[in-house]
Design an enzyme around this catalytic site. Structure first.
Site, PDB file in Angstrom:
ATOM      1  N   GLU A 269      -7.451   0.681   6.076  1.00 42.53           N
ATOM      2  CA  GLU A 269      -6.448   0.804   7.147  1.00 42.53           C
ATOM      3  C   GLU A 269      -7.234   0.963   8.433  1.00 42.53           C
ATOM      4  OE1 GLU A 269      -3.266   0.458   6.649  1.00 42.53           O
ATOM      5  OE2 GLU A 269      -3.109   0.733   4.480  1.00 42.53           O
ATOM      6  N   CYS A 303      -2.494   4.266  14.886  1.00 42.23           N
ATOM      7  CA  CYS A 303      -2.947   2.904  14.551  1.00 42.23           C
ATOM      8  C   CYS A 303      -1.876   1.925  14.971  1.00 42.23           C
ATOM      9  CB  CYS A 303      -3.143   2.742  13.058  1.00 42.23           C
ATOM     10  SG  CYS A 303      -4.287   3.879  12.379  1.00 42.23           S
TER      11      CYS A 303
END
Ligand code: UN1
Length: 516
Positions: A269, A303
């Site tokens: 990720e 993110c």
């Protein structure tokens, strides 16, 4: 530390059993004297130390892996629904501790009060999801070509998994991985970010209390330490079957290569550089709110943060003028205070990166529409604050292809949707995306194979703020991993195709004869 923060610190230290010096190593029990270096937890709210943590060394790591492997063996003796029962109890305890844990997240990462609690809510949500999942870890059955044969797939536990988390979602990302992996039958070694260590220790205290009280195997271990030492040990260790890594593209590449060399599995990720397209067919009020939340929530340190917007020429002037007003009015400051929507960045380096990115954007032809400077907050002597920033860009430039973990929003303009999608997909990262429009053809085009190239695509909502029910993750430099909901659980399992012959003969596939 200001009086208020001192009070908060005292309160949560009491509630969560924290001290001014804490062990950062847990495997069935807290290791009293871990032999790694000392790490200090600093509050970005005022830049002052909160507590000291004793990190783990190579020896501690070895001990942890051995103990956790043993626990995983005992864990295998339970059925998935029995494993789900532990996660249900943990979820209940998290409900009780939501406020306390939210406070430590807020103090240590600078999230606002509601965002700190939201982080814990995300843990509770994934616990509920994992409990349900524990009763339906299903494989499929397929038709066999052979007479009196049955074929099906089953998903068996993978073993030990390693979870390396980032500071920005310091506990929920651990739970996305750990609760799901646990019901599948795995045990977990966690290395949190060195910038969010008290949160990790607090979570472990709560989780392992439930484990001890209910006499479950100690399947959750913690080791605080640097990525260069502990992170590398984890990545290189063949006993750890899967590494779930959240962090930068640069570190992710090292993790990916190290794990691949030993044929381990990864969930990566990595960076996001998320864009929203704002069409003239959009509801402008809604789009403005969506963009503001996406770009400024968590001070631009998700993110999934919106880092770029691509606005249709026809509404460009109106949209950017109104956005500028929102940015000028938004309250930046102590995230514990009511009404504050933007707290601090995580540390001094993050502030430097912010300033550097703003300077570079200007050099690359950008025009500052709002913010652009560091900020000082009345009543606070330190802390790492910046002004939420909007920069108009003439085209896609190198800095706009980078993820800067700060509230900087680059604005582009477009005439046709094809052009907007081209700008949108022009960056190396591929995590989240969105389009604001009420036009069916536009949204469908955005969602088609010729549209967004990201792992997450949203219509009339922000790039940030995904729910746990869907699989979370992205394409390209984001690393391709998926975690959390949907069928992301399958990566924590070893997939086995089973063929059973229940007849009296042994017919062979593909019509092969082998008479002996
Ligand atoms: C992250 O930034 O690593 O979608 C996770 C969101 C949150 C999770 C972000 N639910 O913004």
């Amino acid at each position: 530390m200001s009086m208020d923060l001192m009070k908060l610190r005292k309160e949560i230290f009491n509630e969560l059993g924290l001290n001014s010096t804490n062990s950062g190593v847990y495997a069935a029990e807290w290791v009293k004297h871990p032999s790694g270096k000392k790490v200090v937890s600093v509050s970005p709210i005022d830049g002052k130390d909160i507590a000291t943590i004793l990190a783990g060394s190579k020896d501690d790591f070895e001990m942890i892996v051995r103990k956790t492997e043993k626990a995983q063996n005992d864990w295998l003796k339970l059925t998935p629904p029995q494993r789900g029962e532990l996660i249900r109890l943990i979820g209940n305890e998290l409900r009780k501790q939501k406020e306390n844990l939210g406070k430590i997240v807020s103090l240590e990462t600078g999230k606002t009060t509601v965002e700190g609690e939201g982080e814990i809510q995300e843990m509770i949500d994934i616990a509920d999801f994992a409990v349900g999942l524990s009763r339906q870890l299903h494989g499929i059955q397929m038709a066999s070509e052979r007479f009196e044969h049955r074929m099906y797939e089953q998903y068996l536990p993978l073993g030990l998994i390693g979870v390396i988390t980032s500071f920005n979602f310091p506990s929920s990302v651990w739970s996305w991985n750990s609760f799901i992996a646990a019901v599948v039958g795995d045990a977990v070694v966690w290395k949190p970010s060195s910038k969010a260590i008290l949160t990790a220790i607090s979570v472990m205290k709560i989780v392992t209390k439930v484990i001890k009280e209910n006499k479950y195997p100690e399947i959750f271990a913690l080791v605080i330490g640097s990525g260069a030492e502990i992170g590398n040990l984890m990545s290189a260790d063949p006993r750890i079957k899967l590494i779930s890594f959240t962090g930068s593209v640069k570190s992710g590449r090292v993790v990916s290569e190290t794990v691949a060399r030993r044929f381990g599995k990864t969930i990566l990720e990595l960076g996001g550089n998320n864009g929203s397209i704002v069409s003239s067919k959009a509801n402008l009020n809604l789009s403005l709110k969506g963009v503001a939340f996406g770009a400024m929530a968590t001070a631009g340190q998700r993110c999934t943060t919106t880092r770029r917007i691509i606005v249709e020429e026809k509404i460009y002037k109106e949209f950017t003028t109104r956005l500028k007003n929102i940015y000028t009015d938004v309250k930046v400051g102590n995230p514990r205070e009511e009404g504050i929507l933007v707290g601090p960045l995580i540390d001094g380096d993050a502030v430097k990166n912010f300033t550097r990115a703003v300077d570079r954007a200007k050099m690359e032809g950008g025009k500052l529409l709002a913010g652009g400077k560091t900020a000082t907050i009345r009543g606070l002597k330190g802390g790492f604050y910046v002004q939420p920033t909007v920069i108009e860009m003439p085209k896609v430039t190198p800095i706009t292809c980078e993820e800067t973990f700060a509230p900087i929003l680059y604005v582009f303009r477009y005439k046709t949707l094809e052009e907007a999608i081209k700008i949108h997909n022009a960056v190396p990262q591929g995590l989240s995306s969105s389009i604001f429009t009420n036009d069916l053809m536009e949204e469908e085009k955005f969602l088609s194979a010729l549209g967004s190239d990201c792992g997450l695509a949203n219509v009339n909502t922000a790039t940030a703020g995904a729910e746990i029910g869907g699989a979370f993750g992205g394409e390209k430099d984001t690393g391709g991993g998926r975690e959390s909901g949907s069928d992301a659980w399958k990566i924590y399992a070893r997939r086995q195709t089973v063929t059973i012959n229940w007849g009296k003969d042994i017919p062979l596939a593909q019509g092969v004869r082998f008479e002996v």
